[in-house]
Design a protein around this motif. Structure first.
Motif, mmCIF file in Angstrom:
data_model
loop_
_atom_site.group_PDB
_atom_site.id
_atom_site.type_symbol
_atom_site.label_atom_id
_atom_site.label_comp_id
_atom_site.label_asym_id
_atom_site.label_seq_id
_atom_site.Cartn_x
_atom_site.Cartn_y
_atom_site.Cartn_z
ATOM 1 N N LYS A 1 -40.837 47.820 53.851
ATOM 2 C CA LYS A 1 -39.516 48.662 53.480
ATOM 3 C C LYS A 1 -39.092 49.124 54.788
ATOM 4 C CE LYS A 1 -42.655 52.379 52.158
ATOM 5 N NZ LYS A 1 -42.738 53.370 51.284
ATOM 6 N N HIS A 2 -39.837 49.532 55.850
ATOM 7 C CA HIS A 2 -39.173 49.951 56.902
ATOM 8 C C HIS A 2 -38.691 49.214 57.921
ATOM 9 C CE1 HIS A 2 -43.411 48.887 57.904
ATOM 10 N NE2 HIS A 2 -43.083 48.979 59.088
ATOM 11 N N HIS A 3 -38.368 47.899 57.633
ATOM 12 C CA HIS A 3 -37.747 46.839 58.463
ATOM 13 C C HIS A 3 -36.449 46.617 57.740
ATOM 14 C CE1 HIS A 3 -41.484 45.138 60.568
ATOM 15 N NE2 HIS A 3 -41.592 46.470 60.721
ATOM 16 N N HIS A 4 -35.503 46.181 58.580
ATOM 17 C CA HIS A 4 -34.188 45.597 58.094
ATOM 18 C C HIS A 4 -33.754 44.470 58.976
ATOM 19 C CE1 HIS A 4 -33.250 48.257 61.703
ATOM 20 N NE2 HIS A 4 -32.036 47.244 61.954
ATOM 21 N N CYS A 5 -32.746 43.681 58.446
ATOM 22 C CA CYS A 5 -32.212 42.480 58.872
ATOM 23 C C CYS A 5 -30.840 42.603 58.839
ATOM 24 C CB CYS A 5 -32.622 41.199 58.337
ATOM 25 S SG CYS A 5 -32.203 40.720 56.458
ATOM 26 N N ASP A 6 -30.185 42.086 59.938
ATOM 27 C CA ASP A 6 -28.599 42.100 60.182
ATOM 28 C C ASP A 6 -28.299 40.573 60.121
ATOM 29 O OD1 ASP A 6 -27.786 44.845 60.316
ATOM 30 O OD2 ASP A 6 -29.082 44.563 61.891
ATOM 31 N N ILE A 7 -27.419 40.159 59.235
ATOM 32 C CA ILE A 7 -26.906 39.120 59.198
ATOM 33 C C ILE A 7 -25.314 38.907 59.862
ATOM 34 C CG2 ILE A 7 -26.079 36.908 58.001
ATOM 35 C CD1 ILE A 7 -28.353 37.651 55.960
ATOM 36 N N TYR A 8 -25.038 38.288 61.069
ATOM 37 C CA TYR A 8 -23.758 38.559 61.826
ATOM 38 C C TYR A 8 -23.136 37.231 61.562
ATOM 39 C CZ TYR A 8 -25.743 42.435 63.937
ATOM 40 O OH TYR A 8 -26.181 43.789 64.262
ATOM 41 N N SER A 9 -21.757 36.949 61.163
ATOM 42 C CA SER A 9 -21.057 35.694 61.130
ATOM 43 C C SER A 9 -20.569 35.466 62.490
ATOM 44 C CB SER A 9 -19.807 35.908 60.119
ATOM 45 O OG SER A 9 -18.864 35.040 60.318
ATOM 46 N N ARG A 10 -20.840 34.255 62.607
ATOM 47 C CA ARG A 10 -20.632 33.611 64.092
ATOM 48 C C ARG A 10 -19.631 32.594 64.267
ATOM 49 N NH1 ARG A 10 -21.773 37.668 65.946
ATOM 50 N NH2 ARG A 10 -23.865 38.330 66.945
ATOM 51 N N LYS A 11 -18.636 32.593 63.288
ATOM 52 C CA LYS A 11 -17.475 31.863 63.474
ATOM 53 C C LYS A 11 -16.404 32.335 62.278
ATOM 54 C CE LYS A 11 -18.325 27.880 60.184
ATOM 55 N NZ LYS A 11 -18.182 26.629 60.006
ATOM 56 N N GLU A 12 -15.430 31.959 62.213
ATOM 57 C CA GLU A 12 -14.199 32.043 61.299
ATOM 58 C C GLU A 12 -14.729 31.203 60.104
ATOM 59 O OE1 GLU A 12 -10.295 31.726 62.306
ATOM 60 O OE2 GLU A 12 -10.365 33.130 64.097
ATOM 61 N N GLN A 13 -15.084 31.904 58.960
ATOM 62 C CA GLN A 13 -15.472 31.396 57.650
ATOM 63 C C GLN A 13 -15.151 31.840 56.506
ATOM 64 O OE1 GLN A 13 -19.774 30.635 58.578
ATOM 65 N NE2 GLN A 13 -19.810 32.275 59.577
ATOM 66 N N ASN A 14 -14.865 31.122 55.355
ATOM 67 C CA ASN A 14 -14.868 31.625 54.188
ATOM 68 C C ASN A 14 -15.872 31.601 53.509
ATOM 69 O OD1 ASN A 14 -11.808 31.857 54.275
ATOM 70 N ND2 ASN A 14 -11.673 29.702 54.193
ATOM 71 N N LEU A 15 -16.565 32.949 53.343
ATOM 72 C CA LEU A 15 -17.899 33.251 52.859
ATOM 73 C C LEU A 15 -17.728 33.824 51.236
ATOM 74 C CD1 LEU A 15 -19.365 34.780 55.979
ATOM 75 C CD2 LEU A 15 -19.738 32.298 55.070
ATOM 76 N N LEU A 16 -18.975 33.329 50.459
ATOM 77 C CA LEU A 16 -19.089 33.875 49.274
ATOM 78 C C LEU A 16 -20.169 34.628 49.381
ATOM 79 C CD1 LEU A 16 -18.576 34.087 46.421
ATOM 80 C CD2 LEU A 16 -19.887 31.885 45.865
ATOM 81 N N LEU A 17 -20.116 36.006 49.018
ATOM 82 C CA LEU A 17 -21.126 36.721 48.939
ATOM 83 C C LEU A 17 -21.594 36.994 47.362
ATOM 84 C CD1 LEU A 17 -20.147 37.128 51.761
ATOM 85 C CD2 LEU A 17 -21.054 39.514 52.050
ATOM 86 N N THR A 18 -22.931 36.823 47.163
ATOM 87 C CA THR A 18 -23.394 36.973 45.507
ATOM 88 C C THR A 18 -24.220 37.976 45.542
ATOM 89 O OG1 THR A 18 -22.737 34.756 45.087
ATOM 90 C CG2 THR A 18 -23.923 36.014 43.528
ATOM 91 N N VAL A 19 -23.873 39.075 44.978
ATOM 92 C CA VAL A 19 -24.905 40.226 44.755
ATOM 93 C C VAL A 19 -25.334 40.144 43.290
ATOM 94 C CG1 VAL A 19 -25.444 42.892 44.909
ATOM 95 C CG2 VAL A 19 -23.792 41.812 46.433
ATOM 96 N N ASP A 20 -26.547 39.665 43.045
ATOM 97 C CA ASP A 20 -27.109 39.387 41.765
ATOM 98 C C ASP A 20 -26.023 38.371 40.964
ATOM 99 O OD1 ASP A 20 -29.516 40.867 41.886
ATOM 100 O OD2 ASP A 20 -28.489 42.842 41.159
ATOM 101 N N HIS A 21 -25.262 38.841 40.034
ATOM 102 C CA HIS A 21 -24.347 37.916 39.411
ATOM 103 C C HIS A 21 -22.929 38.217 39.619
ATOM 104 C CE1 HIS A 21 -24.499 41.658 37.090
ATOM 105 N NE2 HIS A 21 -23.203 41.542 36.449
ATOM 106 N N ASN A 22 -22.668 39.156 40.830
ATOM 107 C CA ASN A 22 -21.242 39.528 40.972
ATOM 108 C C ASN A 22 -21.008 38.638 42.641
ATOM 109 O OD1 ASN A 22 -20.985 41.518 39.066
ATOM 110 N ND2 ASN A 22 -22.322 42.715 40.073
ATOM 111 N N ASN A 23 -19.669 38.192 42.466
ATOM 112 C CA ASN A 23 -19.281 37.286 43.720
ATOM 113 C C ASN A 23 -18.328 38.048 44.396
ATOM 114 O OD1 ASN A 23 -20.764 35.210 42.990
ATOM 115 N ND2 ASN A 23 -19.369 34.298 41.367
ATOM 116 N N VAL A 24 -18.275 38.031 45.527
ATOM 117 C CA VAL A 24 -17.316 38.827 46.690
ATOM 118 C C VAL A 24 -16.908 37.619 47.805
ATOM 119 C CG1 VAL A 24 -16.913 40.398 48.190
ATOM 120 C CG2 VAL A 24 -18.445 40.991 46.292
ATOM 121 N N HIS A 25 -15.513 37.336 47.764
ATOM 122 C CA HIS A 25 -15.222 36.411 48.752
ATOM 123 C C HIS A 25 -14.677 37.291 50.129
ATOM 124 C CE1 HIS A 25 -15.017 32.655 46.252
ATOM 125 N NE2 HIS A 25 -14.871 33.537 45.410
ATOM 126 N N ILE A 26 -15.071 36.881 51.044
ATOM 127 C CA ILE A 26 -14.694 37.438 52.452
ATOM 128 C C ILE A 26 -14.376 36.322 53.522
ATOM 129 C CG2 ILE A 26 -15.632 38.886 54.276
ATOM 130 C CD1 ILE A 26 -17.227 40.443 52.300
#
Length: 267
Positions: free
Chosen positions: A207-232
């Motif tokens: 719990k006291h650690h964290h991770c960061d995910i960095y996009s490393r190219k121009e890309q159309n991404l789908l982020l899903t939080v449980d059952h909710n989708n976010v296009h970025i």
């Protein structure tokens, strides 16, 4: 006792919801859609996820209980024909000789998503996934602000302990008991060559650690939080860490986590 019911919307769940309301009124329970003490989910685990996100701003002050209308779920303790017993116990009229209800707390994941237009925050009960809409995902993964690996593949799944039995398991991730405050990072079909090198196995962060995910190219991404989708299309980064708050489930009878696992996968 104030309660609210959220059902799946199919006819069986709607009928069970109406039955619950009738029994609750007879037992003196108060229906309250704004500030319930207990939120009752009728349907499946997906219905519980919907209930969680409906009341995510009130997580510290409410508890959840699930009634399943199909197979026994990880978040649903009660069967449809046990609704009278559940309502009776919620009313506080149960036999004094029975075990008192207890509250169990499950860890959640906090997400901070940064794109060119700003920053947004989310919380998830099961998992967060990052996938590409048109090709492979290329992303740098940092752990505790240190570069860890450069990922290329179909995507990345970050799950809670309770969510470790869901999509994470199908990806080859480990099942983690919800008493362990951690998050799990699992790769989705990673590519390994001289340019992109990944661990190839799930990682569990405390719990006291964290991770960061960095996009490393121009890309159309789908982020899903449980059952909710976010296009970025302009993602900069996603920070994932174990949330300070937890979700609460009320247990009116014992149902150990490993019993749930056995019932779901072995019986």
């Amino acid at each position: 006792m104030r309660y609210y019911v959220l059902d799946r919307g199919d006819q069986l769940s709607v009928d069970l919801s109406e039955s619950f309301h009738k029994l609750a009124a007879e037992q003196g329970l108060e229906l309250d859609a704004k500030s319930p003490d207990i939120v009752v989910s009728i349907g499946g685990d997906g219905t519980m996820l919907h209930a969680f996100h409906t009341f995510k701003d009130r997580i510290p002050s409410i508890a959840f209980v699930g009634i399943h209308t199909g197979h026994l779920g990880f978040y649903a303790d009660w069967k449809a024909d046990e609704i009278p017993e559940l309502v009776h116990m919620m009313s506080g009229h149960a036999d004094p000789g029975l075990l008192k209800p207890r509250i169990v707390n499950y860890p959640l994941i906090d997400l901070e998503i940064v794109n060119k237009s700003g920053t947004s925050s989310y919380v998830c009960l099961n998992e967060f996934t990052l996938k590409s809409v048109d090709g492979t995902v290329v992303a740098q993964v940092d752990i505790n602000d240190q570069m860890f690996e450069m990922f290329r593949g179909d995507g990345i799944c970050v799950s809670t302990p309770s969510g470790s039995t869901a999509y994470n398991k199908s990806l080859g991730g480990a099942m983690i008991h919800p008493s362990i405050e951690a998050l799990q990072i699992t790769e989705i079909a990673s590519i390994n060559n001289r340019v992109f090198r990944t661990m190839g196995s799930p990682l569990v962060l405390p719990k006291h650690h964290h991770c960061d995910i960095y996009s490393r190219k121009e890309q159309n991404l789908l982020l899903t939080v449980d059952h909710n989708n976010v296009h970025i299309s302009d993602l900069i980064s996603v920070r994932c860490q174990v949330a300070k708050q937890k979700i609460s489930f009320v247990r009116y009878r014992p149902f150990p986590f490993w019993n749930r696992v056995r019932n779901a996968f072995l019986e």
